[in-house]
Design a protein around this motif. Sequence first.
Motif, PDB file in Angstrom:
ATOM      1  N   LEU A 115       0.832  -1.206   0.000  1.00 56.88           N
ATOM      2  CA  LEU A 115       0.000   0.000   0.000  1.00 56.88           C
ATOM      3  C   LEU A 115       0.864   1.251   0.000  1.00 56.88           C
ATOM      4  O   LEU A 115       0.648   2.183  -0.772  1.00 56.88           O
ATOM      5  N   PHE A 118       2.810   1.748  -3.363  1.00 60.04           N
ATOM      6  CA  PHE A 118       1.978   2.160  -4.487  1.00 60.04           C
ATOM      7  C   PHE A 118       1.431   3.572  -4.279  1.00 60.04           C
ATOM      8  O   PHE A 118       1.250   4.321  -5.236  1.00 60.04           O
ATOM      9  N   ARG A 122       2.748   7.913  -6.950  1.00 54.82           N
ATOM     10  CA  ARG A 122       2.256   9.221  -7.384  1.00 54.82           C
ATOM     11  C   ARG A 122       1.638   9.940  -6.198  1.00 54.82           C
ATOM     12  O   ARG A 122       0.436   9.817  -5.937  1.00 54.82           O
ATOM     13  N   PRO A 123       2.465  10.707  -5.481  1.00 55.31           N
ATOM     14  CA  PRO A 123       1.947  11.411  -4.304  1.00 55.31           C
ATOM     15  C   PRO A 123       0.851  12.372  -4.749  1.00 55.31           C
ATOM     16  O   PRO A 123       1.003  13.073  -5.744  1.00 55.31           O
ATOM     17  N   GLY A 125      -1.898  11.506  -5.902  1.00 53.44           N
ATOM     18  CA  GLY A 125      -2.772  10.835  -6.865  1.00 53.44           C
ATOM     19  C   GLY A 125      -3.951  10.194  -6.164  1.00 53.44           C
ATOM     20  O   GLY A 125      -4.070  10.222  -4.935  1.00 53.44           O
ATOM     21  N   THR A 132      -4.035   7.242   2.018  1.00 52.86           N
ATOM     22  CA  THR A 132      -3.815   8.154   3.137  1.00 52.86           C
ATOM     23  C   THR A 132      -5.083   8.322   3.967  1.00 52.86           C
ATOM     24  O   THR A 132      -5.048   8.289   5.190  1.00 52.86           O
TER      25      THR A 132
END
Lengths: 306, 321, 337, 494
Positions: A115, A118, A122-123, A125, A132
């Motif tokens: 998790l 991935f 792409r923070p 994204g 989060t």
Amino acid sequence: MTKFLLHRLWQGFIVVIVVTTVVFVITRLVGNPVDMALPLSATDAQRAEFARQTGLDRPIFEQFVTFVGEAVSLQFGDSLWQRRPAMAIFWEVLPNTLILLLAGIGGAIVASLFLGIFAAVRPGGLLDRAVTTVALVGLSLPQFWVGLMLIMFFAVIMKVLPTSGMGGPAYLVMPALTLALPSLARLTMLVRSSMIDELNKQYVKTARVKGMSQSSILFRHALRNILVPFLTLCGWELTYGLAGFTVVVESVFAWPGLGYTAMQAIQRNDPFLLQAIVICISFIIVIFNIGLDVLFKLIDPRIKIG
Amino acid sequence: MAAISVYGADTAPPKGRRWELLAELWQDKAATAGLVAVLVVVLASIFAPLVAPHDPAAQDIIARMDPPFWMEGGSTTHLLGTDHLGRDILSRVIYGGRASLLIAAAVVLVAGGFGTMLGLLAGYRGGRTDSVIMRIVDAQVALPGLLLILLVISAVGPGITTLIIVLAIANWMIYARVVRSVVLGVREMEYIEAAEILGCKPGRIMFLHILPNLISPLMTLAILEFTNIILAEAALSFLGLGVQPPATSWGLDVASGKNYIFVAWWVVAFPGLAIAITVLSISLFANWLRVTTDPQEREKRFARGQAGALRRAAEAKRSAA
Amino acid sequence: MIGSTPPLLELRNVCVNFDTMAGTAQGLRGVSLTIDRGETLGLVGESGSGKSVTAQAIMGLIEAPGRIASGDILWDGRSILGPKGKALAQSIRGKKLSMVFQNPMTSLNPLMTIGAQIQEVLTRHLGVSRRQARERAIELIDMVGIGMPEQRLDQLPHEFSGGMRQRVMIAIAIACEPELLVADEPTTALDVTVQAQILDLLEEIQRRMNLAVMLITHDLGVVAETCHRVAVMYGGQIMEDAPVQDIFNKPCHPYTRGLIRATPRVDQVNERLWSIEGMPPNLLAPPPGCPFMPRCPSALALCETRPPSIQTGAASIAACWNTQTTYHSEPSHVRTP
Amino acid sequence: MKLNRFLLGAVGMGLLLASTSFSNAQDITIALSAEPSTLDPQAREDGAERAVSDNIYETLMQRLPDGELVPGLAAELPVQIDPTTWEFKLRDGITFHNGEAFNAHAVVASIQRVIDPAFNSEQLAYFGTISGAQAVDDLTVRITTTGPDPMLPSRMYWMKMLPASYVTDPAVAEVPVGTGPYKFVSWQRGSEIQLEANADYWGGKVCVQNATMRFVGEPGTRLSGLLAGELDLIVNLLPEFVSSVPKAVAVEGLETPVIILATDTGVTAIPEVRRALNLAIDREAIAESIFGGYADPAQGQLVNPAAFGFNKDLPFYEYDPEAARKLVEDAGATGKTITLLGQSGRWLKDREMLEAVAAYWGETGLTVNVEIEEWGQFLSRLFSKDVRPDSVLVVNSNELLDASRETTFAYQAGSGAASNSDAELAAWINEAVAEIDPEQRAALYAKITAYANERDYLVPLVNIEDIYGLSERLDWNPRRDAKLMIREMKLSGC
């Protein structure tokens, strides 16, 4: 390495001594263990006899010496509650907690890696925001509440999982899941943020210009570099579990583990069992942490410890 | 990061910076919601006597476990229903915030203050002081924490003061560690050396020159710890070792209602939800704050937002075509 | 030059923007460049002029907050940008197109043996076996001048000095015998004595393997020694692009002249170091005209409002309204090859 | 997303496993609220141990579900052959689960074991008057007492019989061997105990063939197990749950919450205030609301209505808040503080009762200070002879169903948790304990309870009913004495 080990062992020894003393003082502070161990209707003669049998009538210093001797040899007296050697009980319940920890925290460790990584690709994204958010929610829900909800849903409404107790693997699912949730959230956040940091580092750019594939960059290059902080937190999660933080989950699901037993020992005023558990756990934690440090040294030879 | 320097960024107009911040916060809907929720919770707790519709301790023996108003059998007298003693849940949730927030704040203050002091001392003095303090930190970290907390509470007896002290004792180490590492970094900076050469007293250097550097990391840490303490208080109360009646807290209400969850879910759900929402809101806002106080992170967040907007615009164009 | 053969690498009017909170910074403002096979191009300019951004754009390293806003980058005549160029970009990066970074201390993965870091590029692009890769890695290590290659292969980067690490980086970059090597200030972070060794190594490799090199530097001395052609950047734009002799002997652009004058001369110890007055342009709001105008000693009125026209010589380009007046006005003191 | 797949997998696995654990038509699972500390039937005073042992071991006397004392292993009611000797005839042909014969030797060995001071049994409180036992012949036993003991037959309802060869075997703590309808199979520490029907049981066939007793501490978890169909019988069902479970059965129980008032110190030294404290409480409302109707107001005394010595002529304390307030006001006690000491989570609804009582007392004008202490501290304050708490809430339980238990615990000065210093009352209580003639004893207890009622030494609250939750397929009438007799349970299949 030998020097380092000796140093750590010495440190661990001090920790155990401190724990032993603290535990002794506290358990003797709780009031008279004799009064609490016997039923309300016990006579004075019975109390005296009981004190004699358990050695609780001797001077406090003498009790302390005996106690330290017991702690060193890991031969504690009988549990007041179950009237059999406290160590026997400890060895009985330890595997139960270990099973729960391995299933729960172990699962969280594996899942958090995927998790977190991935999400870090792409923070900001969609996946990142989803992960989060779920992690934040997971950290915000009180564990006992989650446990009760799971029981309500999976056991009472869906009737697919047993409500509580210990038996086959089905009994493990909900306690492990409940235990895993906050750990999963913490670990995922850690993996995510350190992975984001790592992916911004120069050597990742090198790997990119080398034309390495994304998976190679993530798992071969970056993962290795977040391993030490990650394993540190994994170690913490496991230590927390050992240190009694499973108690909430264990009592919700009536899982006969260490935390539950310690809680029982407190409720049933069994200082002998409680001190055996606390001291043995300290031993295990100390040894476990030394093992972790050695592991780190193997992963990252640059680390200087001790 | 790209080697690009943005000249003139510092010439941005200083006026209305606060409004700019608010506008920036508004961009992050989750953080805005978080802040609003936190404010609501805090204000409701402070002004509980004015806000709460009922006395939280008033029992209504007839109206036991009444459901919330939107359910059958519920009434607007008790918006969120009543508990197993017929007490108004909404009022109890409002009042319960007082204890939960108070305990969390007290623990953060006590543990944070103590840990910061020791961390400052360790980082600034270095040498023996440092190694002694850090050994203590290491040793305490290796203790079976919760078991000892349980042990102490069972010995001393539960109560708000006990809870605060025990949780503070169990949580000061992290502040010491963070503060020490920051201090070690700052110590090496030239201006500290300059101050030392100028003959500033250590105390003055510590508080005037070093402490300001700690504010941002300490803030973030304290906020996160705050949420941890709220959850810890709830967990201890669940085990019957937390706040004791007739005092009330969210954790206690969950604990005393836990047996009724299968017949009256609202008894547990609302105080539990209060915990979850408070913790979540604080985390969301703290997350935003952490990024905002870190210029680099702040830029990245902005860029991500821009990239997202561009992507969305491109997609919209494509789908329109 | 035969018109039908496309250059090895071509940048066409590339614009790179950085979205910052203060606004959009224009990192590259329409950069056009070409590099031919076997050619060494020097890319010079002061900090922030866009040299590194150009390299990153070529290597596909522009990430948020940066983005390539417009323009195209062509490899052998085919675009390597966008979704269409993705496959080509992937197939050449690391194989035909490689890069050496500025700071060797951070460019290597600290937790992988250098052997592994060299070998993985070989196994990935050439499909060789592990054993072959290892043998080839030993050769490469030896080629870049590191002794005891077999033992060194199993060591971690922290056991190497900065210069040694840069040699490893070069070994990685040339492992697949690329056609173009982008070297982004490869010696800036190194000791002066080591700098020369690394430059010599690069030169030697360039000759031996006949590869094209794009050497990014702010050291005109290095440029004069190693490059065939020079592109001068300022404010995210190419100011002048000309063969190395022309740059030093007859610089067209006032900025180029300034740069040359600002280079310390060994033979004139007593001369006061010349510097270009003023500040680089604000990339958030670049002037509509020539970016160098505010600092230009020979600026014209139209420089302020209109972008400079492109003046083309035989093999050179200069972006200036006033090339005539500045032409030959100042002979270079820098030795030309 | 990965998590989803994980969840799905977990659920799938659960489905698979749950389907394999289908319960057999003649097997039941019972949830106890705690795990036995031992399975030695004579060592501890432990309700969980009792719940298991009651099905494995038997006693000379037994009680019918309604409480009537009848012969068990004894062939007939015992005969008192002199003031300190009782003679029991035993049933013939009964064997223990290990094949050993049940006879006078077993009885003598069992009695001598439990009264041996070195054995230090916690049950000694029940058997303190027994001085010895002799076998007259194989099936006749004489039990001697230190003094006249009218209660001996009911005491023998409490003492479980072990095989003579087994009394010194340490295995007795883990592998019980009795004469009862169920045989011990296994004990998985921390989770459950398995029993199976004893095919050779002298009392006839039983319906339930296999019984599993699981230990589930949380009432909510027990309920969920019953709702989920895993459990057939749960103990200590909360009154609120009655409407949620498939079946609920209740019986007047043994427990009576009572508040002991300090008659010599504090505001409770004033008789009018003590009376006010009794009048201020709405016992009907407590029974209705806190116990959901599964309790009845106590009739002015602590003695259990089913126990010998219960005074059925005693007046109830009326609920009269006005009078209470006036009494407090007249005594000049308005605004004074009264401490109410109690427990939380140890007894059914203890905290709720504390809060309710505090609220009622608060309306009299007193300031109520509720103190909840850890068990250890609670006990030392409860038993302290020096400083008596103003008021302390305890829940008294009387398994022997005889008023001697309550009177020595809460009424008799200087003993147990009593808070008065009334020597006269204490003397009467001593007298009652030694009185053999039942009518005389009953009269003495009536005098004692009436006397204490008038002086408000105690604030008895309610008599609690025991509630059990049953699955649809199980039929069972709970017993007055709270024993979980599996042989009395009927499944719909048999």
